[in-house]
Design an enzyme around this catalytic site. Structure first.
Site, PDB file in Angstrom:
ATOM      1  N   ASP A 139       9.389  42.920  48.990  1.00 55.57           N
ATOM      2  CA  ASP A 139      10.370  43.280  47.976  1.00 55.57           C
ATOM      3  C   ASP A 139      11.420  42.164  47.907  1.00 55.57           C
ATOM      4  OD1 ASP A 139      11.917  44.929  46.193  1.00 55.57           O
ATOM      5  OD2 ASP A 139      13.137  45.520  47.928  1.00 55.57           O
ATOM      6  N   ASP A 199      15.218  42.417  46.088  1.00 56.16           N
ATOM      7  CA  ASP A 199      16.574  42.929  46.287  1.00 56.16           C
ATOM      8  C   ASP A 199      16.629  43.879  47.480  1.00 56.16           C
ATOM      9  OD1 ASP A 199      18.319  42.234  43.640  1.00 56.16           O
ATOM     10  OD2 ASP A 199      16.226  42.566  43.107  1.00 56.16           O
ATOM     11  N   ASP A 221      13.150  48.002  51.041  1.00 56.82           N
ATOM     12  CA  ASP A 221      14.333  48.754  51.461  1.00 56.82           C
ATOM     13  C   ASP A 221      14.573  50.039  50.697  1.00 56.82           C
ATOM     14  OD1 ASP A 221      15.078  47.245  49.044  1.00 56.82           O
ATOM     15  OD2 ASP A 221      17.071  48.057  49.438  1.00 56.82           O
TER      16      ASP A 221
END
Length: 245
Positions: free
Chosen positions: A25, A27, A200
């Site tokens: 991922d 961000d 996240d």
């Protein structure tokens, strides 16, 4: 929560066991989350470091982001790593060849409703090539109303809904980070490798689940409830350290 999950084995030790494929991922994983998508701080040498990681991994590295690919490449110029944007719906090989079909954008009716909602409440509406998002990070009290609107529009127009840290987003059906993992894993150089997905947010759990089904695992970043990840890392800095960036 992340603090109950053990840290993953070192990447070097995993590589000794056999080929590993990394799905990352962006961000909240490679860069810290900011108040708005444009305010992120990207290290000036991050592209070079990702290229070095890709070389080390035998080219088995893919970025899988909720951002549209053109937006992602604005922050990572001249990136020559496999990548999937719009929650995995739009996929490119490292050399720019497309993997799968180009996804459609949102219907005008969806864009109009999302934009009107955001503008009427002082929120940010982000136009994406294959979707649209209302950001409420600066106004967390608007979360429930934004999510409720997203659910209504998604149900009425047959769209897929994503909710994440400070945003609600609509895309065409089929946008799924797990599907991006599966698509890359069916192709060289990913085929037969052990997939590891690092992310996240809730939208990353599909990618982690796909990695687990294909013989790998997920690593969650930061302190949040997660029912899919096997391991946890505390921060973006910890991710960089684990990857050797």
């Amino acid at each position: 929560m992340t603090d109950t999950l053990p840290p993953p084995p070192s990447l070097d030790s995993l590589i000794v066991e056999g080929p590993v494929a990394l799905f990352l991922d962006f961000d909240g994983t490679l860069v810290d989350i900011a108040a708005t998508p444009d305010e992120i701080e990207v290290p000036g040498d991050l592209v070079d470091r990702l290229h070095a990681l890709c070389e080390r991994m035998g080219q088995r590295v893919a970025l899988v982001s909720g951002r549209a690919l053109d937006d992602l490449e604005t922050h990572l110029p001249a990136l020559t790593v496999c990548r999937a944007g719009s929650h995995g719906a739009s996929r490119l090989f490292a050399d720019g060849r497309r993997l799968g079909k180009e996804p459609e954008g949102l219907p005008d009716a969806a864009v109009d409703r999302l934009r009107a909602f955001a503008e009427g409440r002082g929120l940010l509406y982000e136009t994406k090539a294959h979707g649209g998002a209302v950001h409420f990070r600066k106004h967390p009290e608007m979360r429930d109303e934004a999510v409720a609107l997203g659910r209504d529009v998604a149900a009425e127009l047959g769209l897929a809904l994503f909710t994440g840290k400070g945003l609600v987003e609509l895309v065409r059906p089929g946008a799924n980070k797990g599907e991006a993992v599966r698509a890359f894993m069916e192709n060289e150089p990913f085929r037969s490798a052990r997939p590891v997905f690092i992310g996240d947010d809730t939208t990353d759990e599909d990618g982690m689940d796909a990695a687990a089904q294909l013989g790998g695992f997920g690593i969650t970043v930061g302190e949040r409830e997660n029912h899919v990840a096997r391991y946890g890392l505390d921060s973006v800095g910890a991710v960089h350290h684990w990857l050797g960036l």
